[in-house]
Design a protein around this motif. Structure first.
Motif, PDB file in Angstrom:
ATOM      1  N   ASP A 155       0.824  -1.208   0.000  1.00 21.39           N
ATOM      2  CA  ASP A 155       0.000   0.000   0.000  1.00 21.39           C
ATOM      3  C   ASP A 155       0.862   1.264   0.000  1.00 21.39           C
ATOM      4  O   ASP A 155       0.529   2.251  -0.652  1.00 21.39           O
ATOM      5  CB  ASP A 155      -0.929  -0.002   1.216  1.00 21.39           C
ATOM      6  N   MET A 156       1.969   1.234   0.733  1.00 19.96           N
ATOM      7  CA  MET A 156       2.873   2.392   0.738  1.00 19.96           C
ATOM      8  C   MET A 156       3.423   2.673  -0.663  1.00 19.96           C
ATOM      9  O   MET A 156       3.618   3.831  -1.047  1.00 19.96           O
ATOM     10  CB  MET A 156       4.051   2.143   1.685  1.00 19.96           C
ATOM     11  N   GLN A 157       3.667   1.610  -1.411  1.00 21.33           N
ATOM     12  CA  GLN A 157       4.249   1.787  -2.740  1.00 21.33           C
ATOM     13  C   GLN A 157       3.350   2.616  -3.656  1.00 21.33           C
ATOM     14  O   GLN A 157       3.836   3.320  -4.531  1.00 21.33           O
ATOM     15  CB  GLN A 157       4.500   0.409  -3.375  1.00 21.33           C
ATOM     16  N   HIS A 158       2.049   2.539  -3.454  1.00 17.96           N
ATOM     17  CA  HIS A 158       1.134   3.298  -4.302  1.00 17.96           C
ATOM     18  C   HIS A 158       1.252   4.804  -4.057  1.00 17.96           C
ATOM     19  O   HIS A 158       0.867   5.597  -4.915  1.00 17.96           O
ATOM     20  CB  HIS A 158      -0.304   2.854  -4.047  1.00 17.96           C
ATOM     21  N   TYR A 159       1.763   5.198  -2.898  1.00 17.08           N
ATOM     22  CA  TYR A 159       1.760   6.611  -2.516  1.00 17.08           C
ATOM     23  C   TYR A 159       3.138   7.275  -2.565  1.00 17.08           C
ATOM     24  O   TYR A 159       3.231   8.487  -2.678  1.00 17.08           O
ATOM     25  CB  TYR A 159       1.236   6.768  -1.085  1.00 17.08           C
ATOM     26  N   LEU A 160       4.212   6.494  -2.442  1.00 16.07           N
ATOM     27  CA  LEU A 160       5.512   7.076  -2.108  1.00 16.07           C
ATOM     28  C   LEU A 160       5.953   8.150  -3.093  1.00 16.07           C
ATOM     29  O   LEU A 160       6.377   9.240  -2.689  1.00 16.07           O
ATOM     30  CB  LEU A 160       6.578   5.975  -2.014  1.00 16.07           C
ATOM     31  N   VAL A 161       5.895   7.870  -4.392  1.00 11.36           N
ATOM     32  CA  VAL A 161       6.375   8.843  -5.369  1.00 11.36           C
ATOM     33  C   VAL A 161       5.590  10.144  -5.259  1.00 11.36           C
ATOM     34  O   VAL A 161       6.154  11.243  -5.332  1.00 11.36           O
ATOM     35  CB  VAL A 161       6.279   8.260  -6.795  1.00 11.36           C
ATOM     36  N   ALA A 162       4.277  10.030  -5.039  1.00  8.77           N
ATOM     37  CA  ALA A 162       3.447  11.238  -4.942  1.00  8.77           C
ATOM     38  C   ALA A 162       3.784  12.061  -3.706  1.00  8.77           C
ATOM     39  O   ALA A 162       3.793  13.296  -3.764  1.00  8.77           O
ATOM     40  CB  ALA A 162       1.964  10.852  -4.923  1.00  8.77           C
ATOM     41  N   VAL A 163       4.100  11.419  -2.578  1.00  6.16           N
ATOM     42  CA  VAL A 163       4.314  12.175  -1.336  1.00  6.16           C
ATOM     43  C   VAL A 163       5.699  12.810  -1.266  1.00  6.16           C
ATOM     44  O   VAL A 163       5.923  13.707  -0.446  1.00  6.16           O
ATOM     45  CB  VAL A 163       4.083  11.287  -0.089  1.00  6.16           C
ATOM     46  N   ILE A 164       6.658  12.358  -2.110  1.00  4.18           N
ATOM     47  CA  ILE A 164       7.995  12.954  -2.037  1.00  4.18           C
ATOM     48  C   ILE A 164       8.218  14.023  -3.102  1.00  4.18           C
ATOM     49  O   ILE A 164       9.220  14.734  -3.062  1.00  4.18           O
ATOM     50  CB  ILE A 164       9.097  11.876  -2.155  1.00  4.18           C
ATOM     51  N   VAL A 165       7.297  14.136  -4.067  1.00  5.53           N
ATOM     52  CA  VAL A 165       7.446  15.170  -5.094  1.00  5.53           C
ATOM     53  C   VAL A 165       7.420  16.548  -4.432  1.00  5.53           C
ATOM     54  O   VAL A 165       6.582  16.831  -3.576  1.00  5.53           O
ATOM     55  CB  VAL A 165       6.330  15.056  -6.147  1.00  5.53           C
ATOM     56  N   VAL A 214      14.032   7.186  -7.177  1.00 10.84           N
ATOM     57  CA  VAL A 214      13.014   6.379  -6.488  1.00 10.84           C
ATOM     58  C   VAL A 214      11.921   5.971  -7.458  1.00 10.84           C
ATOM     59  O   VAL A 214      11.459   4.826  -7.461  1.00 10.84           O
ATOM     60  CB  VAL A 214      12.435   7.157  -5.292  1.00 10.84           C
ATOM     61  N   ARG A 215      11.479   6.921  -8.307  1.00 10.71           N
ATOM     62  CA  ARG A 215      10.428   6.592  -9.270  1.00 10.71           C
ATOM     63  C   ARG A 215      10.896   5.524 -10.248  1.00 10.71           C
ATOM     64  O   ARG A 215      10.146   4.611 -10.615  1.00 10.71           O
ATOM     65  CB  ARG A 215      10.025   7.854 -10.033  1.00 10.71           C
ATOM     66  N   ALA A 216      12.156   5.606 -10.705  1.00 12.79           N
ATOM     67  CA  ALA A 216      12.687   4.610 -11.635  1.00 12.79           C
ATOM     68  C   ALA A 216      12.717   3.231 -10.992  1.00 12.79           C
ATOM     69  O   ALA A 216      12.395   2.220 -11.639  1.00 12.79           O
ATOM     70  CB  ALA A 216      14.090   5.013 -12.091  1.00 12.79           C
ATOM     71  N   LEU A 217      13.075   3.175  -9.711  1.00 14.18           N
ATOM     72  CA  LEU A 217      13.108   1.887  -9.017  1.00 14.18           C
ATOM     73  C   LEU A 217      11.698   1.326  -8.850  1.00 14.18           C
ATOM     74  O   LEU A 217      11.481   0.114  -8.957  1.00 14.18           O
ATOM     75  CB  LEU A 217      13.778   2.051  -7.654  1.00 14.18           C
ATOM     76  N   MET A 218      10.727   2.201  -8.612  1.00 13.67           N
ATOM     77  CA  MET A 218       9.338   1.751  -8.526  1.00 13.67           C
ATOM     78  C   MET A 218       8.840   1.255  -9.888  1.00 13.67           C
ATOM     79  O   MET A 218       8.135   0.246  -9.967  1.00 13.67           O
ATOM     80  CB  MET A 218       8.441   2.878  -8.018  1.00 13.67           C
ATOM     81  N   ASP A 219       9.215   1.948 -10.958  1.00 14.13           N
ATOM     82  CA  ASP A 219       8.860   1.476 -12.301  1.00 14.13           C
ATOM     83  C   ASP A 219       9.444   0.087 -12.545  1.00 14.13           C
ATOM     84  O   ASP A 219       8.782  -0.797 -13.112  1.00 14.13           O
ATOM     85  CB  ASP A 219       9.384   2.440 -13.366  1.00 14.13           C
ATOM     86  N   PHE A 220      10.685  -0.083 -12.120  1.00 13.46           N
ATOM     87  CA  PHE A 220      11.341  -1.381 -12.272  1.00 13.46           C
ATOM     88  C   PHE A 220      10.563  -2.469 -11.539  1.00 13.46           C
ATOM     89  O   PHE A 220      10.339  -3.562 -12.074  1.00 13.46           O
ATOM     90  CB  PHE A 220      12.772  -1.295 -11.729  1.00 13.46           C
ATOM     91  N   HIS A 221      10.125  -2.179 -10.305  1.00 18.18           N
ATOM     92  CA  HIS A 221       9.378  -3.160  -9.520  1.00 18.18           C
ATOM     93  C   HIS A 221       8.092  -3.570 -10.230  1.00 18.18           C
ATOM     94  O   HIS A 221       7.789  -4.760 -10.362  1.00 18.18           O
ATOM     95  CB  HIS A 221       9.035  -2.586  -8.142  1.00 18.18           C
ATOM     96  N   TYR A 222       7.322  -2.592 -10.684  1.00 16.44           N
ATOM     97  CA  TYR A 222       6.020  -2.896 -11.267  1.00 16.44           C
ATOM     98  C   TYR A 222       6.160  -3.603 -12.615  1.00 16.44           C
ATOM     99  O   TYR A 222       5.410  -4.536 -12.918  1.00 16.44           O
ATOM    100  CB  TYR A 222       5.193  -1.616 -11.418  1.00 16.44           C
ATOM    101  N   LEU A 223       7.098  -3.164 -13.441  1.00 10.54           N
ATOM    102  CA  LEU A 223       7.298  -3.811 -14.736  1.00 10.54           C
ATOM    103  C   LEU A 223       7.754  -5.258 -14.573  1.00 10.54           C
ATOM    104  O   LEU A 223       7.349  -6.143 -15.338  1.00 10.54           O
ATOM    105  CB  LEU A 223       8.327  -3.031 -15.560  1.00 10.54           C
ATOM    106  N   SER A 224       8.580  -5.507 -13.559  1.00 12.27           N
ATOM    107  CA  SER A 224       9.134  -6.850 -13.362  1.00 12.27           C
ATOM    108  C   SER A 224       8.099  -7.832 -12.842  1.00 12.27           C
ATOM    109  O   SER A 224       8.290  -9.048 -12.952  1.00 12.27           O
ATOM    110  CB  SER A 224      10.313  -6.794 -12.380  1.00 12.27           C
ATOM    111  N   GLN A 225       7.014  -7.338 -12.252  1.00  9.91           N
ATOM    112  CA  GLN A 225       6.011  -8.224 -11.671  1.00  9.91           C
ATOM    113  C   GLN A 225       4.903  -8.602 -12.647  1.00  9.91           C
ATOM    114  O   GLN A 225       3.936  -9.260 -12.257  1.00  9.91           O
ATOM    115  CB  GLN A 225       5.388  -7.564 -10.438  1.00  9.91           C
ATOM    116  N   ALA A 226       5.022  -8.218 -13.908  1.00 12.33           N
ATOM    117  CA  ALA A 226       3.992  -8.555 -14.888  1.00 12.33           C
ATOM    118  C   ALA A 226       3.904 -10.067 -15.055  1.00 12.33           C
ATOM    119  O   ALA A 226       4.915 -10.779 -14.999  1.00 12.33           O
ATOM    120  CB  ALA A 226       4.304  -7.892 -16.226  1.00 12.33           C
ATOM    121  N   VAL A 227       2.691 -10.564 -15.258  1.00 13.57           N
ATOM    122  CA  VAL A 227       2.489 -12.006 -15.431  1.00 13.57           C
ATOM    123  C   VAL A 227       3.168 -12.491 -16.700  1.00 13.57           C
ATOM    124  O   VAL A 227       3.803 -13.540 -16.726  1.00 13.57           O
ATOM    125  CB  VAL A 227       0.981 -12.318 -15.466  1.00 13.57           C
ATOM    126  N   THR A 228       3.030 -11.721 -17.761  1.00 13.38           N
ATOM    127  CA  THR A 228       3.662 -12.043 -19.038  1.00 13.38           C
ATOM    128  C   THR A 228       4.497 -10.850 -19.478  1.00 13.38           C
ATOM    129  O   THR A 228       4.044  -9.711 -19.399  1.00 13.38           O
ATOM    130  CB  THR A 228       2.603 -12.357 -20.102  1.00 13.38           C
TER     131      THR A 228
END
Length: 694
Positions: free
Chosen positions: A347-357, A368-382
């Motif tokens: 749940d924190m991950q959904h907010y972090l980039v917005a609260v530090i801008v 931080v945003r690039a690392l979050m992008d990396f996390h979400y892209l890597s978790q794709a099912v396909t």
């Protein structure tokens, strides 16, 4: 056992025709059932003294693999041949789904004898309290079998850090013993029966070892200099380790430790995988979401932001966020949390980039945003080959800006609190392997006295009963089908080809029976199918509660949350003074017919009068709507439905609480290729009219 005896002593239960009357007799019946892989133990000897002798309890992993391989539950789920999947006939974009769609499977298969079957082995381990057995609670798919209980030894050594090194050697020693049958099968192969009882010549290379970061760091014999150079190969590093060891006094283990420590190596010269064909830690050490993304996020990303922004400021930013129904609201901030669970981290991950801008320096925000992008892209099912490049680009962006985190004092030691000038973080180190891996792809009842054998016996009983239940259920299903075939059809029917289709149906019924027994119980509802059936039905009430719009289906409960509400009362209750005017525009000016449904925009200036007469006086209101999308690639299964919710305004939240959703209403754009382009609608609260329109 006392509780079972008490239950069996109830008069109603005693009247049942049971073959047992005590818990001891019940255990005896379980012992008579056919057994799976047998538990065995081995006494481990070491050169260094320990507080207690170490007993390794384990089962033959080859027997466990064979039990999984010939399980009828997986008859439709096993891939025997590697394959390549592309999005188009020109083979421009490749799709990576299961391991058999990766390059490594192709490479391994090409080196095996013709006609052989590749059985990639996935190992998983984690430190867990044996009296909780939480590792078994995660295996609801029954695709994992418990193979070994690895001991946690207590070495008697004056230097504390040397105890960890000795433990690493012990774990590799135990794994080497347990996994020897799999190594032999990877060398020479072995014959196994598949789920439909065909014999196959199988080879068992290690394809993935899922472990927490400390174990991964202990097992990996590779290193890099702060991400400035590519990781060394396992072969080169092992050669370097052995060279270091040859120069050290073999009687002085501390000298060896001091020699390899500057290279950030684990010090294990003979790891368990050193003689396992096709096995390389750069391939089999794959990341998993809990430890390497969610925990990395909280242990590093959040801590960087805390040190750079300040605890009070970051907590304040979290506390003033608009609460959403779906995600947790941190009204007191995040630093006062007593227990940070995996769900809280997500749940924190959904907010972090917005609260530090605007609170953190731009370079830190980008990293931080690039690392979050990396996390979400890597978790794709396909993942497609194009997405692999996006993952690499996101990681590169982080590395290009990560120095800003050190410049602003965000990277500190866990204990010393000193500003660090390096990036020796194992979780970040392992992120370099993500794209490479894409290409490859009850015990609490013990008396705590000598409980390892009790645990093994208990697990053995559970497994026996489970297989017995499966076998009897299949037998009952087959008998039922035979009875139906005998009584439901005449001789003429049996000769006219009807049984051809019936046999396929019976196979599906049998598979469904097995799925009910072994499945997770989580079935994804297909709202697309429901919408198609409803639209073709002449008896279904109109307007439809489940309907399709493009590649999305929207589903509403049959009964609304609020029924027959006066329009003016709704406007007052939901603080919508222009509701009547918006509805008038909705009907008169902005409409267009799409699939026999009236779809209108409510955006822009409302030109109608606020006192406009409407052809209806009441509204039905839903606080919840289910939205389901078609998969964006051909290799994915049906995506589960997402729920968008809203709640009424109250004294604390005068505008209510709601989930936000963005819908594209431009028929010329196709998401996700179009991104956030075209005509978009931002929806927060849904009103649905039961009369004639949506």
């Amino acid at each position: 056992m006392a509780a079972i005896d008490h239950f069996l002593g109830i008069e109603l239960i005693k009247a049942l025709p049971l073959s047992f009357h005590t818990a001891k007799e019940l255990r005896g019946r379980a012992e008579l059932l056919p057994s799976g892989p047998k538990w065995q133990y081995h006494i481990i000897s070491t050169e260094h003294p320990m507080k207690l002798p170490v007993h390794l309890y384990w089962r033959d992993p080859l027997d466990c693999i064979e039990l999984l391989f010939n399980n009828p539950r997986f008859a439709k789920d096993i891939d025997f041949i590697p394959e390549c999947i592309y999005t188009m006939a020109e083979h421009m974009v490749r799709i990576y789904d299961e391991w058999m769609t990766g390059d490594t499977a192709w490479m391994m298969q090409s080196e095996l004898p013709e006609g052989s079957t590749l059985l990639g082995v996935i190992l998983s381990s984690d430190k867990t309290n044996i009296t909780n057995m939480t590792v078994r609670n995660k295996a609801s798919s029954h695709a994992f079998l418990l193979t070994a209980l690895l001991p946690i030894a207590e070495f008697v050594h004056p230097v504390k850090r040397m105890q960890g090194v000795l433990e690493a050697h012990l774990i590799h020693q135990c794994l080497d013993i347990v996994l020897e049958p799999l190594k032999q099968a990877a060398h020479i192969g072995c014959m196994m029966s598949d789920p439909v009882r065909n014999l196959r010549y199988c080879f068992t290379p290690l394809t993935s070892y899922i472990v927490d970061t400390p174990e991964a760091a202990m097992l990996a014999c590779q290193f890099s200099d702060g991400f400035q150079h590519p990781p060394c190969t396992a072969k080169t590093t092992l050669t370097q380790l052995k060279s270091i060891k040859s120069m050290c006094d073999p009687r002085n283990f501390e000298d060896f430790f001091a020699a390899y420590e500057p290279y950030h190596l684990s010090g294990v010269v003979d790891p368990f995988w050193h003689n396992w064909p096709f096995t390389d830690p750069t391939r089999f050490l794959t990341l998993e979401a809990l430890h390497h993304w969610h925990r990395e996020f909280y242990d590093h990303n959040v801590q960087w932001c805390i040190r750079i922004i300040g605890t009070e400021e970051l907590d304040f930013h979290f506390s003033v966020l608009q609460p959403l129904v779906t995600f947790r609201h941190f009204k007191q901030g995040i630093l006062m949390l007593k227990q940070v669970t995996g769900r809280a981290q997500r749940d924190m991950q959904h907010y972090l980039v917005a609260v530090i801008v605007d609170a953190a320096p731009p370079g830190v925000v980008i990293a931080v945003r690039a690392l979050m992008d990396f996390h979400y892209l890597s978790q794709a099912v396909t993942i497609s080959s194009n997405q692999c490049q996006k993952i690499l680009d996101a990681l590169k962006t982080f590395h290009n800006h990560k120095h800003q985190i050190i410049v602003h004092g965000g990277c500190q030691g866990a204990k010393s609190k000193n500003i660090l000038d390096n990036w020796y973080i194992p979780k970040l180190e392992l992120m370099q392997s993500v794209v490479l891996s894409v290409y490859q792809d009850p015990a609490e009842l013990t008396n705590n006295q000598n409980y390892d054998p009790q645990i093994c016996q208990y697990l053995d009983h559970i497994e026996k009963c489970q297989h017995f239940h499966t076998a009897t259920s299949i037998a009952q299903q087959l008998q039922s089908q035979m009875d139906t075939a005998t009584t439901g059809y005449g001789d003429d029917d049996l000769d006219d080809g009807i049984n051809d289709d019936k046999g396929a149906d019976e196979a599906d019924d049998l598979q469904a029976t097995i799925s009910d027994l072994w499945g997770t119980g989580c079935v994804i509802t297909n709202f697309f199918k429901k919408a198609q059936l409803a639209s073709s039905s002449t008896t279904a009430p109109r307007p439809l509660c489940t309907f399709i719009a493009g590649s999305t289906t929207i589903h509403l409960n049959f009964y609304p949350s609020l029924r027959c509400q006066a329009i003016d009362n709704v406007a007052e209750k939901f603080c919508l003074p222009d509701l009547r005017a918006a509805l008038a525009n909705y009907i008169q000016r902005e409409g267009q017919i799409v699939q026999n449904l009236c779809v209108y925009k409510l955006t822009g200036q409302h030109r109608a009068s606020p006192n406009m007469n409407l052809p209806f006086k009441h509204l039905d209101i839903w606080f919840k709507v289910c939205v389901q999308q078609m998969p964006h690639d051909t290799g994915s299964a049906l995506l589960p439905a997402l729920t968008v919710s809203a709640s009424l305004p109250d004294a604390n939240w005068k505008h209510g609480r709601y989930d936000a959703a963005i819908f594209t209403v431009d028929g010329t754009e196709q998401w996700p290729a179009s991104g956030l382009q075209g005509d978009l609608t931002y929806a927060s609260v849904f009103f649905v009219l039961r009369n004639t329109i949506y």
